[in-house]
Design a protein around this motif. Sequence first.
Motif, PDB file in Angstrom:
ATOM      1  N   GLN A  80      -6.944  -6.795   3.565  1.00 38.94           N
ATOM      2  CA  GLN A  80      -5.510  -7.380   2.881  1.00 38.94           C
ATOM      3  C   GLN A  80      -4.542  -6.748   2.319  1.00 38.94           C
ATOM      4  N   ASN A 130      -0.979  -4.666   3.356  1.00 39.85           N
ATOM      5  CA  ASN A 130      -0.497  -5.289   2.810  1.00 39.85           C
ATOM      6  C   ASN A 130       0.718  -3.653   2.774  1.00 39.85           C
ATOM      7  N   LYS A 144       2.878  -2.476   5.077  1.00 44.51           N
ATOM      8  CA  LYS A 144       3.437  -3.350   4.916  1.00 44.51           C
ATOM      9  C   LYS A 144       4.925  -3.230   4.095  1.00 44.51           C
ATOM     10  N   LYS A 145       4.272  -2.470   3.121  1.00 41.77           N
ATOM     11  CA  LYS A 145       5.340  -2.315   1.910  1.00 41.77           C
ATOM     12  C   LYS A 145       5.977  -1.223   1.650  1.00 41.77           C
ATOM     13  N   LYS A 198      -2.197  -5.127  13.869  1.00 39.35           N
ATOM     14  CA  LYS A 198      -0.767  -4.981  12.674  1.00 39.35           C
ATOM     15  C   LYS A 198      -0.466  -3.969  13.844  1.00 39.35           C
ATOM     16  N   LEU A 206      -1.400 -10.854   9.915  1.00 36.18           N
ATOM     17  CA  LEU A 206      -2.184 -11.280   8.346  1.00 36.18           C
ATOM     18  C   LEU A 206      -3.408 -12.709   8.309  1.00 36.18           C
TER      19      LEU A 206
END
Length: 205
Positions: free
Chosen positions: A91, A95, A98-99, A166, A187
Motif C-alpha cells: 500500500q 501511494n 500516486k502521490k 495501477k 487500492l
Amino acid sequence: MRQMNKRDQVKKRIGKGAMHCFEKFGLDKTTLEDIAQTVGLNKASLYYYYKNKEDIFIETALREGEDYILALQEKVQLKKGIENQVAYYMQARFNYYKKVLNMNRVSTDTLNKILPRFFELYDALMNREKQFLAGMINNAMETGVLKRTSPVQIASVLINISDALKHSVEQKAILMRAPEVDYTQSLQDMKRMISLVFQGLKEQE
C-alpha cells in the motif's frame, strides 16, 4: 555508498530544481526555461543532460522512489506478521507513486507520454523489490507461518498484479481523457488480492 561524479551531482541538482517547478506549476505547464532558471543553468546546458522535461521527471521520481523504497523496507521490518508487513509495504509503495503524480499535477495526456520511458527505467527497481518481498515470505515459510511454496513466485505475483491494477486504471483514465486518475478501486482490489494470496498460502496442506 557510491561517490557521485560531477555529472551525477549536476543531474541531481537539476532534478531537485525541476521537481520544485513541477510542484509549483505542474509538469505540463513547466518549461525548460523555468527549470534552467531555478537551477542556475541555461537551457542549452539542460539539453546536455536531458532531452526534455519528462525525462527529468521520470529519472528524478524513480531516484527519489528508490530512496523511499529503501526507507520503507526498513519500516516494514518493524511490523508484526507477514501478511501485515506485505500489506503495509504494497500500500505504501502504491501511494508513493500516486502521490508523485498528483503532487506534480501530471495530466493523463502527459502520463500516456511518459509511461513507456518509466517502464524502461523501472525494471531494475522492481526486481529488487521482488527480491525483498521474496526474502520476507521465505522467512515466514521457514518458521512455519506459511506453507512451503516458491517465495520468488509469490513475490512476483504480488508486485506484478499490484502494478497491473495501477496501470489499468491509468490507461482507462488516458483513454477516457479524464482530468485525473482515481486509484480508489485499484487500492481496494490490491488489498483484497493480498488477503486472498495469504489465505491460500495458509490453507495449503
